[in-house]
Scaffold this motif. Sequence first.
Motif, mmCIF file in Angstrom:
data_model
loop_
_atom_site.group_PDB
_atom_site.id
_atom_site.type_symbol
_atom_site.label_atom_id
_atom_site.label_comp_id
_atom_site.label_asym_id
_atom_site.label_seq_id
_atom_site.Cartn_x
_atom_site.Cartn_y
_atom_site.Cartn_z
ATOM 1 N N GLY A 1 -26.470 -31.090 -101.671
ATOM 2 C CA GLY A 1 -25.722 -29.846 -101.563
ATOM 3 C C GLY A 1 -24.365 -30.019 -100.904
ATOM 4 N N ILE A 2 -24.332 -30.812 -99.819
ATOM 5 C CA ILE A 2 -23.070 -31.099 -99.116
ATOM 6 C C ILE A 2 -22.729 -32.576 -99.210
ATOM 7 C CG2 ILE A 2 -21.958 -31.173 -96.846
ATOM 8 C CD1 ILE A 2 -23.541 -28.664 -96.089
ATOM 9 N N TRP A 3 -23.706 -33.411 -98.885
ATOM 10 C CA TRP A 3 -23.472 -34.854 -98.811
ATOM 11 C C TRP A 3 -23.998 -35.553 -100.068
ATOM 12 C CZ3 TRP A 3 -20.847 -38.309 -96.076
ATOM 13 C CH2 TRP A 3 -21.225 -39.652 -96.118
ATOM 14 N N VAL A 4 -23.104 -36.317 -100.719
ATOM 15 C CA VAL A 4 -23.521 -37.122 -101.868
ATOM 16 C C VAL A 4 -23.200 -38.593 -101.660
ATOM 17 C CG1 VAL A 4 -23.410 -35.244 -103.554
ATOM 18 C CG2 VAL A 4 -21.333 -36.562 -103.038
ATOM 19 N N GLY A 5 -22.477 -38.906 -100.590
ATOM 20 C CA GLY A 5 -22.105 -40.283 -100.317
ATOM 21 C C GLY A 5 -20.786 -40.651 -100.974
ATOM 22 N N LYS A 6 -20.104 -41.601 -100.359
ATOM 23 C CA LYS A 6 -18.763 -41.977 -100.829
ATOM 24 C C LYS A 6 -18.769 -42.629 -102.202
ATOM 25 C CE LYS A 6 -17.077 -42.569 -96.101
ATOM 26 N NZ LYS A 6 -16.472 -43.497 -95.098
ATOM 27 N N ALA B 1 -14.939 -36.167 -101.050
ATOM 28 C CA ALA B 1 -13.987 -36.705 -100.075
ATOM 29 C C ALA B 1 -14.792 -37.177 -98.879
ATOM 30 C CB ALA B 1 -12.983 -35.634 -99.652
ATOM 31 N N ASN B 2 -14.795 -38.492 -98.657
ATOM 32 C CA ASN B 2 -15.579 -39.101 -97.577
ATOM 33 C C ASN B 2 -17.054 -38.744 -97.671
ATOM 34 O OD1 ASN B 2 -13.338 -40.368 -96.363
ATOM 35 N ND2 ASN B 2 -12.794 -38.457 -95.306
ATOM 36 N N GLY B 3 -17.563 -38.656 -98.911
ATOM 37 C CA GLY B 3 -18.985 -38.415 -99.131
ATOM 38 C C GLY B 3 -19.380 -36.955 -99.225
ATOM 39 N N ILE B 4 -18.448 -36.053 -99.017
ATOM 40 C CA ILE B 4 -18.741 -34.620 -99.003
ATOM 41 C C ILE B 4 -18.230 -33.991 -100.291
ATOM 42 C CG2 ILE B 4 -18.270 -32.433 -97.816
ATOM 43 C CD1 ILE B 4 -18.007 -34.199 -95.244
ATOM 44 N N ARG B 5 -19.087 -33.218 -100.960
ATOM 45 C CA ARG B 5 -18.770 -32.662 -102.281
ATOM 46 C C ARG B 5 -17.507 -31.812 -102.259
ATOM 47 N NH1 ARG B 5 -23.889 -30.729 -105.784
ATOM 48 N NH2 ARG B 5 -22.113 -29.761 -106.866
ATOM 49 N N SER B 6 -16.577 -32.152 -103.139
ATOM 50 C CA SER B 6 -15.297 -31.445 -103.180
ATOM 51 C C SER B 6 -15.446 -30.021 -103.700
ATOM 52 C CB SER B 6 -14.304 -32.222 -104.049
ATOM 53 O OG SER B 6 -14.073 -33.513 -103.501
ATOM 54 N N ASP B 7 -16.377 -29.801 -104.654
ATOM 55 C CA ASP B 7 -16.535 -28.455 -105.191
ATOM 56 C C ASP B 7 -17.124 -27.505 -104.150
ATOM 57 O OD1 ASP B 7 -18.981 -29.762 -105.220
ATOM 58 O OD2 ASP B 7 -19.625 -28.941 -107.155
ATOM 59 N N VAL B 8 -18.038 -28.011 -103.334
ATOM 60 C CA VAL B 8 -18.625 -27.197 -102.266
ATOM 61 C C VAL B 8 -17.570 -26.865 -101.211
ATOM 62 C CG1 VAL B 8 -20.325 -27.180 -100.399
ATOM 63 C CG2 VAL B 8 -20.953 -28.068 -102.659
ATOM 64 N N GLU C 1 -20.251 -37.059 -89.768
ATOM 65 C CA GLU C 1 -20.153 -36.474 -91.109
ATOM 66 C C GLU C 1 -20.093 -34.952 -91.021
ATOM 67 O OE1 GLU C 1 -21.328 -40.530 -91.424
ATOM 68 O OE2 GLU C 1 -22.361 -38.934 -90.323
ATOM 69 N N PHE C 2 -20.858 -34.369 -90.101
ATOM 70 C CA PHE C 2 -20.800 -32.912 -89.942
ATOM 71 C C PHE C 2 -19.415 -32.474 -89.479
ATOM 72 C CE2 PHE C 2 -21.121 -29.296 -86.932
ATOM 73 C CZ PHE C 2 -21.391 -28.298 -87.864
ATOM 74 N N MET C 3 -18.854 -33.193 -88.514
ATOM 75 C CA MET C 3 -17.522 -32.845 -88.026
ATOM 76 C C MET C 3 -16.462 -33.009 -89.118
ATOM 77 S SD MET C 3 -17.758 -31.656 -85.030
ATOM 78 C CE MET C 3 -18.675 -31.664 -83.478
ATOM 79 N N GLU C 4 -16.641 -33.995 -89.974
ATOM 80 C CA GLU C 4 -15.746 -34.167 -91.113
ATOM 81 C C GLU C 4 -15.894 -32.987 -92.081
ATOM 82 O OE1 GLU C 4 -13.129 -35.714 -94.053
ATOM 83 O OE2 GLU C 4 -13.350 -36.145 -91.908
ATOM 84 N N PHE C 5 -17.114 -32.554 -92.283
ATOM 85 C CA PHE C 5 -17.393 -31.417 -93.178
ATOM 86 C C PHE C 5 -16.706 -30.144 -92.690
ATOM 87 C CE2 PHE C 5 -20.446 -27.783 -93.762
ATOM 88 C CZ PHE C 5 -20.119 -27.512 -95.089
ATOM 89 N N ILE C 6 -16.866 -29.800 -91.409
ATOM 90 C CA ILE C 6 -16.250 -28.556 -90.940
ATOM 91 C C ILE C 6 -14.727 -28.665 -90.911
ATOM 92 C CG2 ILE C 6 -18.275 -27.793 -89.646
ATOM 93 C CD1 ILE C 6 -16.766 -28.603 -87.099
ATOM 94 N N LYS C 7 -14.199 -29.883 -90.734
ATOM 95 C CA LYS C 7 -12.748 -30.056 -90.802
ATOM 96 C C LYS C 7 -12.257 -29.778 -92.217
ATOM 97 C CE LYS C 7 -10.782 -34.108 -91.087
ATOM 98 N NZ LYS C 7 -10.260 -35.476 -90.783
ATOM 99 N N GLN C 8 -12.990 -30.277 -93.206
ATOM 100 C CA GLN C 8 -12.583 -30.083 -94.597
ATOM 101 C C GLN C 8 -12.631 -28.612 -95.005
ATOM 102 O OE1 GLN C 8 -14.183 -32.619 -97.650
ATOM 103 N NE2 GLN C 8 -14.251 -34.424 -96.321
#
Length: 266
Positions: free
Chosen positions: A61-66, A73-80, A135-142
């Motif tokens: 849902g969020i993480w798919v890996g690089k 972007a850095n493993g986190i789904r761009s569409d989400v 990875e979570f901190m990267e997600f909320i930054k994105q």
Amino acid sequence: MLKTIFPLLVSLSLLCLMQSQPVLSATTLDATLLADEAGPRINRDIFGQFAEHIGEGIYGGIWVGKDSKIPNANGIRSDVVAALRELNVPVVRWPGGCFADQYHWREGIGPQASRQSRINQWGNVVEPNSFGTDEFMEFIKQIGSEAYITANVGSGSVQEAADWLEYMTSDLPTTLTKQRVANGHDKPYAVKYIGFGNEAWGCGGAMTADEYFARLKPYSVLALNHNPEQRFSGIDMLFNHGRLSPMPCCASPPVPMIATPLSPKP
């Protein structure tokens, strides 16, 4: 006979009831609508979101890996990320939920190949810990949001929570800070909310209100946010060490501490 008497008795009872009530005079109420004045302001954080390691909420849902073929972007789904940016999500709570009280943060940092996997009892699946703190901190930054971290009280310890906050928020050259820097993040993270435990009456440890409160107190004293722009604690009321622990009068707004909701005592 009863069919005839019963409606009559009901009618008489209603008539007596109506006659026993006082007669109220008509009242006129005036109301003024101030359309040009601002009304109460609702805190946007009420509309925050929640990310938990259950089902495909995180993995897929969020993480798919690089290395995924899904755009990321850095493993986190761009569409989400694009969809959540449109929502303008104010805060995101992580890692749970019930999962938070079985989560041990050290298993989810560092090189992916060295992370420890374990059973996630909420689905009886393998938790690979590929999506951890950084990875979570990267997600909320994105997505342009802020962090609401839930610390493990059910199966964790005060020391584990204190170490986690030091890893995330300290700018002093401690072993944990150096570990965060080695993992690619030289500046301390900002943590807007800290929650201790989740649903303590049930999945968080089956505690009574008194048991949870007794467990909570040392967390509130010892598990501190060390970010120099956020730090606030009871100790700061006694000692003024300047920038790193300002007196409450001079500090930025304190980081809220959130205790898990409790059911009322039986």
